[in-house]
Design an enzyme around this catalytic site. Structure first.
Site, PDB file in Angstrom:
ATOM      1  N   GLU A 160       0.823  -1.218   0.000  1.00  0.00           N
ATOM      2  CA  GLU A 160       0.000   0.000   0.000  1.00  0.00           C
ATOM      3  C   GLU A 160       0.854   1.263   0.000  1.00  0.00           C
ATOM      4  O   GLU A 160       1.846   1.363   0.728  1.00  0.00           O
ATOM      5  CB  GLU A 160      -0.899  -0.001   1.236  1.00  0.00           C
ATOM      6  CG  GLU A 160      -2.271   0.530   0.951  1.00  0.00           C
ATOM      7  CD  GLU A 160      -3.004  -0.342  -0.058  1.00  0.00           C
ATOM      8  OE1 GLU A 160      -3.122   0.081  -1.226  1.00  0.00           O
ATOM      9  OE2 GLU A 160      -3.469  -1.425   0.307  1.00  0.00           O
ATOM     10  N   GLY A 163     -12.712   2.644  -1.311  1.00  0.00           N
ATOM     11  CA  GLY A 163     -11.374   2.101  -1.168  1.00  0.00           C
ATOM     12  C   GLY A 163     -11.107   0.845  -1.965  1.00  0.00           C
ATOM     13  O   GLY A 163     -10.047   0.238  -1.831  1.00  0.00           O
ATOM     14  N   SER A 216     -11.616   0.981  -5.345  1.00  0.00           N
ATOM     15  CA  SER A 216     -11.312   1.565  -6.651  1.00  0.00           C
ATOM     16  C   SER A 216     -12.488   1.663  -7.610  1.00  0.00           C
ATOM     17  O   SER A 216     -12.405   1.296  -8.771  1.00  0.00           O
ATOM     18  CB  SER A 216     -10.152   0.814  -7.318  1.00  0.00           C
ATOM     19  OG  SER A 216      -9.385   1.699  -8.081  1.00  0.00           O
ATOM     20  N   ASP A 276      -4.141   0.639  -9.498  1.00  0.00           N
ATOM     21  CA  ASP A 276      -5.576   0.394  -9.626  1.00  0.00           C
ATOM     22  C   ASP A 276      -5.994   0.222 -11.079  1.00  0.00           C
ATOM     23  O   ASP A 276      -6.706  -0.725 -11.441  1.00  0.00           O
ATOM     24  CB  ASP A 276      -6.370   1.546  -9.003  1.00  0.00           C
ATOM     25  CG  ASP A 276      -6.202   1.608  -7.495  1.00  0.00           C
ATOM     26  OD1 ASP A 276      -5.595   0.683  -6.920  1.00  0.00           O
ATOM     27  OD2 ASP A 276      -6.674   2.587  -6.897  1.00  0.00           O
ATOM     28  N   TYR A 305      -3.728  12.395   0.478  1.00  0.00           N
ATOM     29  CA  TYR A 305      -3.026  11.500  -0.448  1.00  0.00           C
ATOM     30  C   TYR A 305      -1.881  12.227  -1.146  1.00  0.00           C
ATOM     31  O   TYR A 305      -0.735  11.749  -1.155  1.00  0.00           O
ATOM     32  CB  TYR A 305      -4.025  10.962  -1.479  1.00  0.00           C
ATOM     33  CG  TYR A 305      -3.433  10.013  -2.491  1.00  0.00           C
ATOM     34  CD1 TYR A 305      -3.492   8.645  -2.290  1.00  0.00           C
ATOM     35  CD2 TYR A 305      -2.825  10.479  -3.648  1.00  0.00           C
ATOM     36  CE1 TYR A 305      -2.942   7.767  -3.215  1.00  0.00           C
ATOM     37  CE2 TYR A 305      -2.277   9.618  -4.577  1.00  0.00           C
ATOM     38  CZ  TYR A 305      -2.355   8.265  -4.358  1.00  0.00           C
ATOM     39  OH  TYR A 305      -1.816   7.407  -5.270  1.00  0.00           O
TER      40      TYR A 305
END
Length: 404
Positions: free
Chosen positions: A41, A133, A135, A181, A231
């Site tokens: 992650e 979360g 995607s 993703d 982010y």
């Protein structure tokens, strides 16, 4: 385990398309899956290796060409019809909502030389929790890119679809996301997870053999929006850490030097211990430590899975969550409650947050005979502590974006 795809009613979806657009004659249906990241992650934008899998929650697209140049978007989950022209110079506008993701894809395809000789009408349906979360945004981007590529004969490769999705996020949506993703949603194969080197885009399909265990997705139901979260700040902090290391020009084992580092994940854990004194800010140091150690955990997790050692895989999931909580600070009370409670349950070998964090989802690896009691127990504790219910579902793997 029964696939979520079996719950999709094709005839009903086409009837809904006809309600919006007069008929469903000539409409084609495409789908794209959600994804979980098993481990790895916040390292895709640091040149790391990640280990995602597509799962059997889907976004569906019914699409049909028009004789004119008009574009019409409708979504069964979100109110409002959006109309544009294929010849528009698309730009981000907050009031356009989800249509920005679609227009961003069209914008990037046109920048890359793609030609559209007409418009189209589109209806979207989804069983993917929005902003959860797993995607949903990348499923929207890649599924739509695949659909228009097929509809207009653009012949985009799956790798190109992933890169177009990422470029749209960067240039149109102003989110400095990594490639993971979009890549897994565009390229996934059922019954596998994908070990992806985000620096080179080299990938390996690894059989996802879980025996009597299943991944359970646990949704905090706390909405988080990447562009509005921290982010981009985390990405900037990683860039600062790399800049510190390069500026220090410290020697590393085997004759290497930190001034030549292409990214943080090119450091081994031992390299990092040797060179971390170059990073004076303790917050920046913790961010970098997570990145380097998480990259190593990915390699250990793949090895554990190949060896059939699910206990070791579960322990690595726990370590990953702790690092994301303490060093990267992207979890929060909701995700911590889910992961900590899950890890205490009989039949669970490990749990962690998945995705960007700041809300969204966690995953747990749970014995199939314990899934019902697991969900009930975690739900009860989560609701009492947080004040609202979480969402849960067990999942299986899926292929990537496709025509349905």
């Amino acid at each position: 385990m029964q696939s979520q795809e079996t719950f999709f009613d094709r005839d009903k979806f086409l009837a809904q398309f006809a309600n919006y657009y007069g008929s469903s004659d000539g409409a084609r249906i495409f789908l794209s899956p959600a994804r979980i990241n098993i481990i790895g992650e916040h390292i895709d934008y640091n040149g790391g290796k990640v280990f995602p899998a597509a799962i059997d929650r889907y976004m569906h697209f019914a699409i049909r060409r028009r004789a004119d140049t008009k574009i019409i978007y409708n979504d069964l989950q979100f109110d409002g019809t959006f109309e544009f022209d294929i010849n528009d110079d698309f730009c981000y506008k907050k009031e356009n909502g989800y249509a920005n993701y679609l227009n961003g894809i069209l914008c990037i395809i046109k920048k890359r030389g793609g030609k559209f000789d007409g418009g189209f009408e589109l209806l979207i349906s989804s069983t993917i929790p929005p902003a959860g979360g797993i995607s949903s945004s990348s499923a929207l981007e890649c599924g739509f890119a695949y659909a228009v590529s097929e509809l207009f004969g653009l012949n985009l490769s799956r790798k190109d679809i992933a890169l177009i999705g990422q470029q749209s996020e960067h240039e149109f949506m102003n989110v400095n996301c990594g490639i993971m993703d979009q890549f897994i949603i565009a390229t996934a194969k059922v019954n596998t997870a994908e070990l992806l080197d985000c620096a080179t885009l080299a990938c390996e399909y690894v059989p996802l053999i879980l025996g009597d265990y299943r991944f359970v997705v646990m949704n905090t139901k706390k909405e988080r929006k990447l562009a509005d979260s921290k982010y981009n700040e985390r990405r900037a902090q990683c860039e600062e850490a790399l800049a510190n290391l390069k500026a220090a020009a410290l020697p590393l084992p085997a004759g290497a030097n930190t001034k030549d580092l292409p990214n943080l994940c090119s450091l081994s854990v031992q390299d990092f211990k040797t060179a971390c004194s170059a990073i004076k800010d303790q917050t920046i140091l913790r961010r970098a430590r997570h990145v380097v150690t998480e990259n190593e955990r990915v390699l250990k997790a793949v090895a554990a899975l190949k060896a059939g050692n699910l206990r070791e895989l579960g322990e690595l999931l726990r370590q990953s969550h702790a690092s994301l909580r303490d060093d990267y600070e992207v979890t929060g009370i909701e995700l911590d409650t889910l992961a900590d409670t899950a890890n205490e349950q009989e039949g669970c070998v490990g749990a962690r947050m998945t995705g960007a964090g700041f809300g969204g989802c966690a995953i747990a690896l749970v014995h199939k005979d314990k899934i019902d009691s697991f969900i009930n127990n975690v739900q009860d504790i989560y609701t009492k502590k947080i004040g609202h219910q979480a969402g849960f579902f067990a999942c299986s793997t899926s292929d990537g974006a496709a025509e349905s």
